[in-house]
Design a protein around this motif. Sequence first.
Motif, mmCIF file in Angstrom:
data_model
loop_
_atom_site.group_PDB
_atom_site.id
_atom_site.type_symbol
_atom_site.label_atom_id
_atom_site.label_comp_id
_atom_site.label_asym_id
_atom_site.label_seq_id
_atom_site.Cartn_x
_atom_site.Cartn_y
_atom_site.Cartn_z
ATOM 1 N N LEU A 174 -57.921 -60.226 74.329
ATOM 2 C CA LEU A 174 -58.362 -60.069 75.715
ATOM 3 C C LEU A 174 -58.180 -61.355 76.510
ATOM 4 N N THR A 175 -58.364 -62.499 75.864
ATOM 5 C CA THR A 175 -58.149 -63.778 76.535
ATOM 6 C C THR A 175 -56.689 -63.938 76.933
ATOM 7 N N ILE A 176 -55.795 -63.596 76.025
ATOM 8 C CA ILE A 176 -54.365 -63.712 76.330
ATOM 9 C C ILE A 176 -53.984 -62.747 77.448
ATOM 10 N N ILE A 177 -54.417 -61.492 77.343
ATOM 11 C CA ILE A 177 -54.068 -60.493 78.361
ATOM 12 C C ILE A 177 -54.686 -60.854 79.708
ATOM 13 N N GLY A 178 -55.963 -61.242 79.700
ATOM 14 C CA GLY A 178 -56.622 -61.611 80.952
ATOM 15 C C GLY A 178 -56.013 -62.846 81.582
ATOM 16 N N GLY A 179 -55.699 -63.841 80.754
ATOM 17 C CA GLY A 179 -55.072 -65.050 81.281
ATOM 18 C C GLY A 179 -53.699 -64.773 81.859
ATOM 19 N N ALA A 180 -52.921 -63.938 81.178
ATOM 20 C CA ALA A 180 -51.595 -63.590 81.694
ATOM 21 C C ALA A 180 -51.721 -62.820 83.004
ATOM 22 N N PHE A 181 -52.717 -61.951 83.097
ATOM 23 C CA PHE A 181 -52.916 -61.185 84.327
ATOM 24 C C PHE A 181 -53.300 -62.109 85.476
ATOM 25 N N VAL A 182 -54.154 -63.101 85.186
ATOM 26 C CA VAL A 182 -54.583 -64.034 86.227
ATOM 27 C C VAL A 182 -53.422 -64.921 86.675
#
Length: 95
Positions: free
Chosen positions: A31-39
């Motif tokens: 979730l950190t990777i996906i959320g960071g990429a989205f941001v």
Amino acid sequence: MTPDPARRVESDRARRIQQVAVYVGSTVFALTIIGGAFVLTPGLPDCPPYGRFGCLYTPWTRRFVINGLLIFGVFVIVLVPIRIALSLVQAAREQ
């Protein structure tokens, strides 16, 4: 010699706790990777109206994937040496 049942129960409980910790940690990591990429990826995907997977081939998706891979790479570059260092410190303490 038969194993102590209390010790076996304690070992099983510790194994289950460790499995849950691995699952939770993996989920938080993803979730950190996906959320960071989205941001980090500007805008929102501009999905064409055709096909179910039309968003997979847009420039936004490519940038999103690249940002996710960059975040994953930073995690690996930072966490692997820390893990190795902690292992070496623990091995030194045990001797």
